[in-house]
Motif scaffolding. Structure first.
Motif, PDB file in Angstrom:
ATOM      1  N   LEU A  45       0.862  -1.167   0.000  1.00  0.00           N
ATOM      2  CA  LEU A  45       0.000   0.000   0.000  1.00  0.00           C
ATOM      3  C   LEU A  45       0.907   1.228   0.000  1.00  0.00           C
ATOM      4  O   LEU A  45       1.523   1.541   1.012  1.00  0.00           O
ATOM      5  N   ALA A  46       1.068   1.854  -1.146  1.00  0.00           N
ATOM      6  CA  ALA A  46       1.949   3.025  -1.210  1.00  0.00           C
ATOM      7  C   ALA A  46       1.459   3.952  -2.311  1.00  0.00           C
ATOM      8  O   ALA A  46       0.839   3.514  -3.283  1.00  0.00           O
ATOM      9  N   GLU A  47       1.755   5.225  -2.137  1.00  0.00           N
ATOM     10  CA  GLU A  47       1.350   6.233  -3.131  1.00  0.00           C
ATOM     11  C   GLU A  47       2.378   6.286  -4.268  1.00  0.00           C
ATOM     12  O   GLU A  47       2.041   6.329  -5.435  1.00  0.00           O
ATOM     13  N   ASP A  48       3.654   6.254  -3.867  1.00  0.00           N
ATOM     14  CA  ASP A  48       4.751   6.407  -4.816  1.00  0.00           C
ATOM     15  C   ASP A  48       4.906   5.114  -5.624  1.00  0.00           C
ATOM     16  O   ASP A  48       5.198   4.069  -5.048  1.00  0.00           O
ATOM     17  N   PRO A  49       4.729   5.146  -6.959  1.00  0.00           N
ATOM     18  CA  PRO A  49       4.785   3.907  -7.737  1.00  0.00           C
ATOM     19  C   PRO A  49       6.110   3.155  -7.599  1.00  0.00           C
ATOM     20  O   PRO A  49       6.132   1.931  -7.653  1.00  0.00           O
ATOM     21  N   SER A  50       7.215   3.899  -7.381  1.00  0.00           N
ATOM     22  CA  SER A  50       8.489   3.173  -7.254  1.00  0.00           C
ATOM     23  C   SER A  50       8.478   2.305  -5.990  1.00  0.00           C
ATOM     24  O   SER A  50       9.177   1.299  -5.915  1.00  0.00           O
ATOM     25  N   GLU A  51       7.653   2.664  -5.038  1.00  0.00           N
ATOM     26  CA  GLU A  51       7.605   1.873  -3.793  1.00  0.00           C
ATOM     27  C   GLU A  51       6.750   0.614  -3.945  1.00  0.00           C
ATOM     28  O   GLU A  51       6.786  -0.273  -3.098  1.00  0.00           O
ATOM     29  N   THR A  52       5.960   0.545  -4.997  1.00  0.00           N
ATOM     30  CA  THR A  52       5.146  -0.665  -5.197  1.00  0.00           C
ATOM     31  C   THR A  52       5.870  -1.655  -6.102  1.00  0.00           C
ATOM     32  O   THR A  52       5.405  -2.771  -6.331  1.00  0.00           O
ATOM     33  N   PHE A  53       7.053  -1.252  -6.609  1.00  0.00           N
ATOM     34  CA  PHE A  53       7.769  -2.130  -7.540  1.00  0.00           C
ATOM     35  C   PHE A  53       8.181  -3.437  -6.870  1.00  0.00           C
ATOM     36  O   PHE A  53       8.671  -3.442  -5.744  1.00  0.00           O
ATOM     37  N   ALA A  54       7.977  -4.542  -7.580  1.00  0.00           N
ATOM     38  CA  ALA A  54       8.368  -5.844  -7.021  1.00  0.00           C
ATOM     39  C   ALA A  54       9.003  -6.703  -8.107  1.00  0.00           C
ATOM     40  O   ALA A  54       8.394  -6.951  -9.147  1.00  0.00           O
ATOM     41  N   PHE A  55      10.241  -7.150  -7.861  1.00  0.00           N
ATOM     42  CA  PHE A  55      10.873  -8.095  -8.800  1.00  0.00           C
ATOM     43  C   PHE A  55      10.081  -9.399  -8.865  1.00  0.00           C
ATOM     44  O   PHE A  55      10.070 -10.062  -9.891  1.00  0.00           O
ATOM     45  N   PHE A  56       9.403  -9.759  -7.759  1.00  0.00           N
ATOM     46  CA  PHE A  56       8.671 -11.035  -7.800  1.00  0.00           C
ATOM     47  C   PHE A  56       7.477 -10.992  -8.755  1.00  0.00           C
ATOM     48  O   PHE A  56       6.945 -12.028  -9.124  1.00  0.00           O
ATOM     49  N   ASP A  57       7.066  -9.783  -9.161  1.00  0.00           N
ATOM     50  CA  ASP A  57       5.998  -9.665 -10.163  1.00  0.00           C
ATOM     51  C   ASP A  57       6.519  -9.901 -11.579  1.00  0.00           C
ATOM     52  O   ASP A  57       5.744 -10.030 -12.523  1.00  0.00           O
ATOM     53  N   GLU A  58       7.847  -9.881 -11.740  1.00  0.00           N
ATOM     54  CA  GLU A  58       8.409  -9.962 -13.096  1.00  0.00           C
ATOM     55  C   GLU A  58       9.425 -11.084 -13.237  1.00  0.00           C
ATOM     56  O   GLU A  58      10.101 -11.176 -14.261  1.00  0.00           O
ATOM     57  N   SER A  59       9.586 -11.897 -12.205  1.00  0.00           N
ATOM     58  CA  SER A  59      10.591 -12.961 -12.288  1.00  0.00           C
ATOM     59  C   SER A  59      10.203 -14.123 -11.379  1.00  0.00           C
ATOM     60  O   SER A  59       9.159 -14.093 -10.728  1.00  0.00           O
ATOM     61  N   LEU A  60      11.083 -15.119 -11.341  1.00  0.00           N
ATOM     62  CA  LEU A  60      10.732 -16.411 -10.734  1.00  0.00           C
ATOM     63  C   LEU A  60      10.690 -16.406  -9.207  1.00  0.00           C
ATOM     64  O   LEU A  60       9.823 -17.020  -8.593  1.00  0.00           O
ATOM     65  N   GLU A  61      11.652 -15.743  -8.607  1.00  0.00           N
ATOM     66  CA  GLU A  61      11.839 -15.893  -7.158  1.00  0.00           C
ATOM     67  C   GLU A  61      11.030 -14.870  -6.365  1.00  0.00           C
ATOM     68  O   GLU A  61      10.745 -13.778  -6.857  1.00  0.00           O
ATOM     69  N   LEU A  62      10.741 -15.222  -5.116  1.00  0.00           N
ATOM     70  CA  LEU A  62      10.131 -14.263  -4.187  1.00  0.00           C
ATOM     71  C   LEU A  62      11.251 -13.679  -3.313  1.00  0.00           C
ATOM     72  O   LEU A  62      11.630 -12.538  -3.458  1.00  0.00           O
ATOM     73  N   THR A  63      11.813 -14.516  -2.452  1.00  0.00           N
ATOM     74  CA  THR A  63      12.972 -14.065  -1.686  1.00  0.00           C
ATOM     75  C   THR A  63      14.193 -14.122  -2.602  1.00  0.00           C
ATOM     76  O   THR A  63      14.471 -15.151  -3.207  1.00  0.00           O
TER      77      THR A  63
END
Ligand SMILES: Cc1ncc(COP(=O)(O)O)c(C=O)c1O
Length: 459
Positions: A321-339
């Motif tokens: 939950l964030a206003e700034d889009p850079s703060e919502t960025f997640a590598f796990f949305d675009e790649s295999l791993e979570l951790t």
């Protein structure tokens, strides 16, 4: 308090000892054999032991010299496979990254690390002429190729919701085994991977590619992707990327380029990599030709939306939950791993410590070493080149002796380490240069060692 906690004094003692051991190791590298003269049994005896109930404390570090003695050393005379040299500033970056222990799954869990990874991925993309591509770091080229083919399938024949339906992928006979592995893991099936024949430079034949796609279409099959290679593992061949990109566009196929070995050489020889920027996705391996400590793969891709369609399965507990889009960025949305590890720190430190010119010149030096070896082989009547030298891998043989025996003998002598390849059905000795520690003398030693080893084998 947990007995896992240790005092600041003890930690400082341990750190100093660890650093001293590493410095000693680095200083001793060129005196070490190119491969340890230890047997599997000796190594097993040395390291196979029970986990004791009581801790041994700092004495655990006393075991490091034995680990190093049984390890493949990163000397400038190891020429097997495609093994980068483990640049020391990068290694220090690994240490600092482990100390920070960031989970680089998302900006939220690792603000500086996620931003640094986005930055270094941008540097790599720009360095190989693919500015504007997005991407992420991963364990290596195999993972990058797997993620790329997952994206290709989701773009052309979506399977995430409904499961896989039959489709066809094209690559060359010289493709790396990780392509067949990815095709198998994704459920595409190895029978649906077409191995296109190669020309006399071991590059994919675009006429054969076009004909095979046409035949598949005619038979009612569904082609989805072409995997071209920019630097094959055997001889560094670069497939004809502009022609293949034209074919991909004409047939609406995803174009993935496996540049795990060769792609980063575009930094030093961009003219050989024309067409790279027309790929939909590109694998790179900074632990190969950017000399970084293992693991440092990278997948670049043109369209983040496809990456998100492929990999975004976020559960509620990771929603940010964030206003700034850079703060919502997640590598796990675009790649295999979570951790995910903070792989980018070694690149961030090593690439900035040395600067771009140093890397470009070192890659150029590797290319020069390969050319030099090829010339030395051509000048040596007992030896014969077996494949054109496209980048920094040189395949050759001894004309008069059983080359498997020669290879065993070369490696047992311990001065240089070579691996092997099969070229046109022939067993080849293979030397690959992706090592900033290699000198011209080391290159000359390859020839003298092969001749000496051949003199020691009977057949
Ligand atoms: C052309 C090519 N692709 C993929 C790979 C696999 O990379 P990794 O070993 O980092 O998984 C390699 C490894 O040598 C390679 O040469």
């Amino acid at each position: 308090m947990s007995s896992l906690n240790i005092s600041d004094t003890e930690l400082s003692r341990l750190s100093e000892k660890a650093v001293a051991l590493v410095l000693e190791y680095w200083a001793s590298l060129e005196k070490r054999p190119a491969y340890p003269a230890t047997s599997g049994m000796q190594t097993l005896e040395q390291f196979s032991q029970p986990w004791a109930e009581d801790g041994m404390g700092g004495a655990v570090l006393d075991g490091f010299p034995a680990i190093a003695a049984h390890a493949r050393p990163s000397t400038g005379r190891f020429f097997g496979y495609v093994v980068g040299s483990g640049e020391p500033v990068g290694a220090l970056g690994e240490f600092l990254a482990a100390a920070l222990n960031q989970n680089v799954g998302a900006w939220r869990s690792a603000p500086s690390a996620a931003t640094i990874e986005q930055t270094v991925v941008g540097w790599l993309a720009e360095a190989v002429g693919c500015a504007g591509f997005s991407g992420s770091l991963c364990g290596g080229g195999s993972t990058a190729n797997l993620m790329a083919l997952a994206q290709a399938r989701e773009a052309k024949r979506p399977a995430n919701e409904t499961g896989a339906s039959p489709c066809i992928v094209y690559t060359s006979e010289q493709a790396h085994m990780s392509i067949a592995k990815a095709v198998a893991l994704l459920g595409i099936g190895r029978a649906n991977l077409r191995f296109i024949p190669t020309d006399d430079g071991l590059r994919m034949r675009s006429d054969a590619l076009e004909a095979t796609i046409a035949a598949d279409r005619k038979a009612g099959r569904s082609p989805i992707a072409i995997v071209a290679t920019a630097g094959t593992v055997n001889n560094g061949a670069i497939d004809p990327l502009p022609d293949i990109a034209d074919i991909a566009r004409a047939h609406d196929l995803w174009l993935h380029v496996d540049g795990a070995y060769g792609g980063l050489a575009a930094l030093a020889a961009p003219e050989r990599f024309r067409g790279l920027d027309r790929a939909d996705s590109l694998s790179l391996d900074a632990h190969k030709w950017l000399y970084q400590p293992i693991e440092c793969g990278c997948l670049l891709y043109r369209d983040r939306q496809v990456a998100r369609r492929t990999f975004s399965h976020a559960g509620d507990y990771v929603k940010v939950l964030a206003e700034d889009p850079s703060e919502t960025f997640a590598f796990f949305d675009e790649s295999l791993e979570l951790t995910r590890r903070f792989r980018a720190l070694k690149l961030w430190m090593s690439l900035q410590y040395h600067g771009r010119r140093a890397f470009r010149e070192t890659i150029a030096q590797d290319l020069h070493h390969a050319r030099l070896l090829a010339q030395l082989i051509e000048a040596e009547p007992e030896l014969e080149l077996l494949a054109p030298v496209s980048l920094s891998a040189v395949c050759f043989r001894h004309r008069g002796k059983d080359n498997t025996a020669v290879l065993k003998r070369v490696n047992a002598r311990g001065r240089v380490y070579l691996s092997n390849a099969t070229i046109d059905g022939q067993f080849a000795l293979r030397a690959c240069f992706v090592n900033h520690r290699t000198t011209e003398d080391d290159v000359r030693t390859i020839v003298s060692e092969v001749i000496a080893a051949a003199g020691e084998v009977n057949r």
